[in-house]
Design an enzyme around this catalytic site. Structure first.
Site, PDB file in Angstrom:
ATOM      1  N   SER A   1     -30.285  -5.332 -29.803  1.00  0.00           N
ATOM      2  CA  SER A   1     -31.383  -4.398 -31.171  1.00  0.00           C
ATOM      3  C   SER A   1     -31.613  -5.329 -31.164  1.00  0.00           C
ATOM      4  O   SER A   1     -33.235  -5.259 -32.357  1.00  0.00           O
ATOM      5  CB  SER A   1     -29.875  -4.328 -32.316  1.00  0.00           C
ATOM      6  OG  SER A   1     -28.837  -3.715 -31.614  1.00  0.00           O
TER       7      SER A   1
ATOM      8  N   HIS B   1     -31.075  -8.582 -36.062  1.00  0.00           N
ATOM      9  CA  HIS B   1     -32.110  -7.530 -35.909  1.00  0.00           C
ATOM     10  C   HIS B   1     -33.533  -8.047 -37.100  1.00  0.00           C
ATOM     11  O   HIS B   1     -34.301  -7.870 -36.857  1.00  0.00           O
ATOM     12  CB  HIS B   1     -31.428  -6.578 -37.287  1.00  0.00           C
ATOM     13  CG  HIS B   1     -30.342  -5.617 -36.206  1.00  0.00           C
ATOM     14  ND1 HIS B   1     -30.026  -4.621 -36.928  1.00  0.00           N
ATOM     15  CD2 HIS B   1     -29.501  -5.636 -35.431  1.00  0.00           C
ATOM     16  CE1 HIS B   1     -29.093  -3.838 -36.246  1.00  0.00           C
ATOM     17  NE2 HIS B   1     -29.026  -4.763 -35.170  1.00  0.00           N
TER      18      HIS B   1
END
Length: 295
Positions: free
Chosen positions: A199, A246
């Site tokens: 991610s 993230h």
């Protein structure tokens, strides 16, 4: 109405580019006479030549690499602009299959700060000297939904970005973003927490794509909307998502992506890879600081 072969309409149609079957063109390579579209034309001393003839040193008066068509970031245009994206997806899938058969392997690959936790001296985790976990965790997934979502995002974002930047620059953005996400997760999460997934690197591609679209004056509303939706999921309770990875990946993707598409032509490589090196230096610094805290 269908036209039989050899009809006047068929005879009047233009040939298509030998590299882009959906593009008609009236220009041919002056050396091999293959039809080439404007994107594939390389100026020669007389007329235009195709990328293959230029790559083979066809006598343009310059080194073969000097006349190759370039991307907006200065990368070389390639026949398969998604090759690295396919390889990255393949690596992620291979690791996913491997960890399904071995919990021990999964535990060795995930990002873990320190184990056992304080007051004991860590013998496992990044603080225990296993810095490789910053990298291996980027390619490790346990849940099918997790790898499925990340690989779909990688395919839809990575392919166009790889074509726009070129392979080396695209891979640089991907790896630097992933490492930045790992470093921020290492810094801000409890040391015994296991973090894994691509991610951080994918969010880096989000950031670089937004910068590229801005540079090309494209409509940015679709990418912004998609990014906002992903950030909402990132910070929503109950999803057990590492927001640190993230955000770290996103910030690194914006910084390196900006350097890739805005670097001045005369110092392009220096600015692009120098900026990437500075981001990596920050990653190393954060890792050292966190390791000092845990040991």
């Amino acid at each position: 109405m269908d036209q039989p072969a050899g009809s006047p309409q068929d005879a009047q149609s233009l040939p298509v580019c030998y590299r882009h079957a959906d593009r008609e063109t009236g220009i041919r390579c002056t050396r091999c006479e293959r039809p080439i579209c404007p994107e594939c034309m390389v100026s020669a001393s007389v007329g235009f030549q195709c990328p293959d003839c230029v790559r083979g040193g066809s006598g343009t008066g310059h080194a073969p690499s000097a006349s190759r068509p370039r991307t907006i970031a200065g990368g070389t245009v390639t026949a398969d602009p998604r090759l690295l994206t396919k390889i990255l997806i393949g690596i992620n899938l291979a690791v996913f299959i491997a960890v399904q058969t071995s919990n021990a392997l999964l535990n060795d690959l995930v990002l873990r700060g320190a184990w056992p936790p304080a007051p004991y001296t860590p013998t496992e985790g990044v603080a225990g000297g296993e810095w490789y976990r910053l990298v291996t965790s980027m390619f490790t997934h346990e849940a099918p939904w997790h790898i499925g979502f990340n690989m779909l995002s990688l395919w839809f974002l990575g392919g166009p970005l790889e074509a726009a930047l070129g392979r080396a620059r695209y891979l640089t953005v991907y790896l630097v973003s992933g490492l930045a996400g790992s470093a921020l997760a290492y810094l801000l999460t409890p040391p015994a927490t296991a973090t894994l997934g691509a991610s951080g690197a994918v969010f880096g591609l989000f950031g670089a794509t937004a910068v590229l679209m801005r540079r090309l004056n494209y409509d940015m509303r679709p990418i912004i909307a998609l990014l906002v939706i992903n950030l909402i999921f990132t910070f929503s309770p109950g999803f057990n998502i590492s927001w640190q990875a993230h955000i770290g990946g996103l910030v690194a993707g914006v910084i390196t992506g900006y350097a890739m598409v805005h670097a001045p032509r005369e110092h392009r490589a220096l600015v692009q890879y120098g900026t990437s090196a500075l981001v990596l230096a920050v990653v190393v610094l954060l890792t050292l600081l966190r390791t000092a805290q845990l040991t």
